[in-house]
Every structure is written in structure tokens, then in C-alpha cells.
Design a protein around this motif. Structure first.
Motif, PDB file in Angstrom:
ATOM      1  N   ARG A  95      12.525 -24.940  -1.036  1.00  0.00           N
ATOM      2  CA  ARG A  95      11.118 -24.548  -0.838  1.00  0.00           C
ATOM      3  C   ARG A  95      11.019 -23.250  -0.032  1.00  0.00           C
ATOM      4  N   ALA A  96      11.889 -23.129   0.982  1.00  0.00           N
ATOM      5  CA  ALA A  96      11.849 -21.928   1.826  1.00  0.00           C
ATOM      6  C   ALA A  96      12.203 -20.678   1.021  1.00  0.00           C
ATOM      7  N   LEU A  97      13.150 -20.792   0.122  1.00  0.00           N
ATOM      8  CA  LEU A  97      13.598 -19.604  -0.616  1.00  0.00           C
ATOM      9  C   LEU A  97      12.734 -19.296  -1.834  1.00  0.00           C
ATOM     10  N   ARG A  98      12.061 -20.297  -2.331  1.00  0.00           N
ATOM     11  CA  ARG A  98      11.239 -20.108  -3.524  1.00  0.00           C
ATOM     12  C   ARG A  98      10.073 -19.157  -3.254  1.00  0.00           C
ATOM     13  N   ASP A  99       9.523 -19.259  -2.050  1.00  0.00           N
ATOM     14  CA  ASP A  99       8.354 -18.465  -1.682  1.00  0.00           C
ATOM     15  C   ASP A  99       8.801 -17.176  -0.970  1.00  0.00           C
ATOM     16  N   PRO A 100       8.376 -16.000  -1.486  1.00  0.00           N
ATOM     17  CA  PRO A 100       8.822 -14.736  -0.880  1.00  0.00           C
ATOM     18  C   PRO A 100       8.523 -14.654   0.616  1.00  0.00           C
ATOM     19  N   LEU A 101       7.398 -15.255   1.032  1.00  0.00           N
ATOM     20  CA  LEU A 101       7.022 -15.168   2.446  1.00  0.00           C
ATOM     21  C   LEU A 101       8.006 -15.930   3.333  1.00  0.00           C
ATOM     22  N   SER A 102       8.287 -17.172   2.988  1.00  0.00           N
ATOM     23  CA  SER A 102       9.224 -17.927   3.831  1.00  0.00           C
ATOM     24  C   SER A 102      10.661 -17.427   3.630  1.00  0.00           C
ATOM     25  N   ARG A 103      10.917 -16.813   2.476  1.00  0.00           N
ATOM     26  CA  ARG A 103      12.242 -16.216   2.248  1.00  0.00           C
ATOM     27  C   ARG A 103      12.442 -15.055   3.230  1.00  0.00           C
ATOM     28  N   ALA A 104      11.407 -14.227   3.372  1.00  0.00           N
ATOM     29  CA  ALA A 104      11.477 -13.114   4.324  1.00  0.00           C
ATOM     30  C   ALA A 104      11.653 -13.648   5.742  1.00  0.00           C
ATOM     31  N   GLU A 105      10.968 -14.750   6.050  1.00  0.00           N
ATOM     32  CA  GLU A 105      11.114 -15.360   7.378  1.00  0.00           C
ATOM     33  C   GLU A 105      12.554 -15.810   7.610  1.00  0.00           C
ATOM     34  N   ALA A 106      13.144 -16.403   6.570  1.00  0.00           N
ATOM     35  CA  ALA A 106      14.521 -16.882   6.690  1.00  0.00           C
ATOM     36  C   ALA A 106      15.487 -15.715   6.890  1.00  0.00           C
ATOM     37  N   LEU A 107      15.243 -14.607   6.199  1.00  0.00           N
ATOM     38  CA  LEU A 107      16.106 -13.438   6.341  1.00  0.00           C
ATOM     39  C   LEU A 107      15.994 -12.847   7.740  1.00  0.00           C
ATOM     40  N   LEU A 108      14.759 -12.755   8.239  1.00  0.00           N
ATOM     41  CA  LEU A 108      14.571 -12.215   9.584  1.00  0.00           C
ATOM     42  C   LEU A 108      15.191 -13.136  10.618  1.00  0.00           C
ATOM     43  N   SER A 109      15.006 -14.427  10.402  1.00  0.00           N
ATOM     44  CA  SER A 109      15.530 -15.373  11.376  1.00  0.00           C
ATOM     45  C   SER A 109      17.062 -15.354  11.396  1.00  0.00           C
TER      46      SER A 109
END
Lengths: 131, 170
Positions: B60-74
Motif C-alpha cells: 500500500r505504501a509503495l502503490r501510492d506516489p505520495l507515501s512512496r515519496a515519504e518512504a524514500l525520504l524516510s
């Protein structure tokens, strides 16, 4: 999450929603936002020549607690001097609205909005005196 | 949360192949399916279940560009929190957009036009994120700062899109 009665009351019947002329030298505008939830809050004060806040308006796009916090803030601001206004703390808002811990940042946002509206007004006044 | 990229075994990038991501999720879910653990000891069964939950969360986190960006930043130790304050220019833009949306609420054409405008803005933020995370092997502090600002804008635009979608549905 359950909202307190006071939050619901303010969110359903927000006080002082609206806009003051931001070009008016007696108006101070504070525009703040919390990116984590995508909220944006504008709070404006109109200050009399005697330094008393005679009107306050707000517009908030955000959750019920953010709306209630800014609505309450405008109620409290009216009739206060700028110094009295800057004494309003987010903890006062939390207490009055019974905000739960996850919504404390909404009250912080309202305090920030008050501070930046006052700062904006003071900046305008010193610019006027300097001119 | 564990790094979702690592958990799913996909490359740590902003632009990713959606079909490949879905396939990877399906494969992992199949491997971890409770039916395959019926005969296993309780501890193993529980671990497979926990892992399956984590895999779903990562998907779910990677499917959505917004949470994907959050995961990359984190992954670089950065996050957007409650205490962060967006730029005045962004707040002015968002306030104006939200007010226009309020006024347009009764006319679907106008709402759709605003939505298209904001989706285009989101598209450019996503392009910026891709340029930071995909075009260079190790983004420096400046690039990460730009990505963080882009994420903040994306969050605001997303909120707008949700509101506009809701207005069109009602």
C-alpha cells in the motif's frame, strides 16, 4: 476519534468566518499551515488606533479541530490589546476545547496564526512610520 | 515500519513499474498464505501471518506516489511532521485554490477544471521527485530538501484533489 461537544459546536457554527482587507494598514494577516495533514488557516485582525483588536476573521480548510481552534481564537481576540492577544497560548485552546493529544497541533497552528497576524500588523505599522 | 522497498524486494526508486509491483505483492502473498502453514508449528504460522500483514502494508505504501515519496525520504532520515511550516507562497496558492473550489462547488465543470489544474501541478511535483530519487545514485542534502518541499506541495494538492473528488461525487 470522538470530538468534544465544544469542538463540534464551533465546527458546525464557526464564529467570524470571513475576510478582512489585507491591504488595510490596520489589518494584520496570518497565514499558516500544517503540511502533515494539508491544513491551511488564515487569521486576520483589525486593530484600532488605540491598539485594541476590534475585529477578527478566519478561514480554515482543515479538520474540525483546526476550524474550532481558529474560531475560538477569533472570539478571544476581539477586544484585546495586541499584548494581551499575544499571551494566548495553544494550551488555553486545548483546555477550552478538550482537544485530544493527536489534535494538539491544531491549537499550535491557531497560536502560530495569531502570532503571525500580530507580526504582520506590527510590520505594516513600522513601515508606515518609516515612510 | 520496515523499509517497504526492502520488504518487497523492489528497487528503491520513485518511478516504478506498477504491474511488476503488483506481481511481486501477489507472489509474496501467495508464499505467505496461511493455507501453506496449516501443518507448521504455531510460532512459524504467526511469523508468516505477521510478515503477510507487513507485505500488504508495504505494498500500500509503495502503490501510492505520495507515501512512496515519504518512504524514500524516510530512508534518508527525513520526514514531514506536524511542526513543519510550508512556504507562504504555497499557502497562498492553496488558500486561493480552496476558496475557488468552495465557490465552484455547485458547478461540476468548474470543479473539474480546477481538479485538472491541480492534477497537473501534482504531476510536476512527481516529476521533480523522480528526478531527485531516480536520476542520481545518491541525492545530496540540497536535492533531498527539494524533494521534501515537493512532498509538502504534493500533500496539499492531494488534499485538494480529495476535496474536489468529493465535490464531484456529491
Amino acid at each position: 476519534m470522538a470530538y468534544s461537544e465544544k469542538v463540534i459546536e464551533h465546527a458546525e457554527n464557526p464564529r467570524n468566518v470571513g475576510t478582512l482587507d489585507k491591504e488595510d494598514p490596520n489589518v494584520g494577516t496570518g497565514l499558516v499551515g500544517a503540511p502533515a495533514c494539508g491544513d491551511v488557516m488564515r487569521l486576520q485582525i483589525k486593530v484600532s488606533d488605540a491598539g485594541v483588536i476590534e475585529d477578527a476573521k478566519f478561514k480554515t480548510f482543515g479538520c474540525g479541530s483546526a476550524i474550532a481552534s481558529s474560531s475560538l481564537a477569533t472570539e478571544w481576540l476581539k477586544g484585546r490589546t495586541l499584548d494581551e492577544a499575544s499571551e494566548i497560548r495553544n494550551t488555553d485552546i486545548v483546555k477550552e476545547l478538550n482537544l485530544p493529544p493527536v489534535k494538539i497541533h491544531c491549537s499550535v497552528l491557531a497560536e502560530d496564526a495569531i502570532k503571525s497576524a500580530i507580526e504582520d500588523f506590527r510590520k505594516k505599522q513600522s513601515a508606515k512610520r518609516g515612510a | 515500519m520496515t523499509d517497504p522497498f526492502e520488504l518487497l524486494g523492489v528497487e528503491r526508486r520513485f518511478s516504478l513499474d506498477r504491474a511488476a509491483l503488483e506481481q511481486r505483492h501477489r507472489d509474496l502473498s501467495r508464499t505467505l498464505h496461511p493455507d501453506r502453514y496449516v501443518q507448521s508449528p504455531a510460532g512459524e504460522r504467526r511469523m508468516a501471518l505477521e510478515r503477510a500483514v507487513a507485505v500488504n502494508e508495504a505494498f500500500r505504501a509503495l502503490r501510492d506516489p505520495l507515501s512512496r515519496a515519504e518512504a524514500l525520504l524516510s530512508a534518508h532520515g527525513l520526514a514531514v511532521g506536524d511542526a513543519d511550516r510550508p512556504s507562504q507562497s504555497l499557502l497562498m496558492e492553496v488558500m486561493e485554490l480552496r476558496e475557488s473550489l468552495d465557490e465552484a462547488r455547485r458547478s461540476p465543470d468548474k470543479v473539474a477544471a480546477l481538479l485538472a489544474q491541480v492534477r497537473a501541478r501534482s504531476g510536476s511535483e512527481e516529476a521533480l521527485l523522480a528526478s531527485v530519487f531516480d536520476d542520481q545514485p545518491a541525492p545530496g542534502p540540497d536535492a533531498l530538501g527539494r524533494a521534501r518541499d515537493a512532498l509538502v506541495r504534493l500533500k496539499y494538492f492531494r488534499r485538494f484533489e480529495e476535496e474536489a473528488d468529493a465535490a464531484l461525487d456529491s
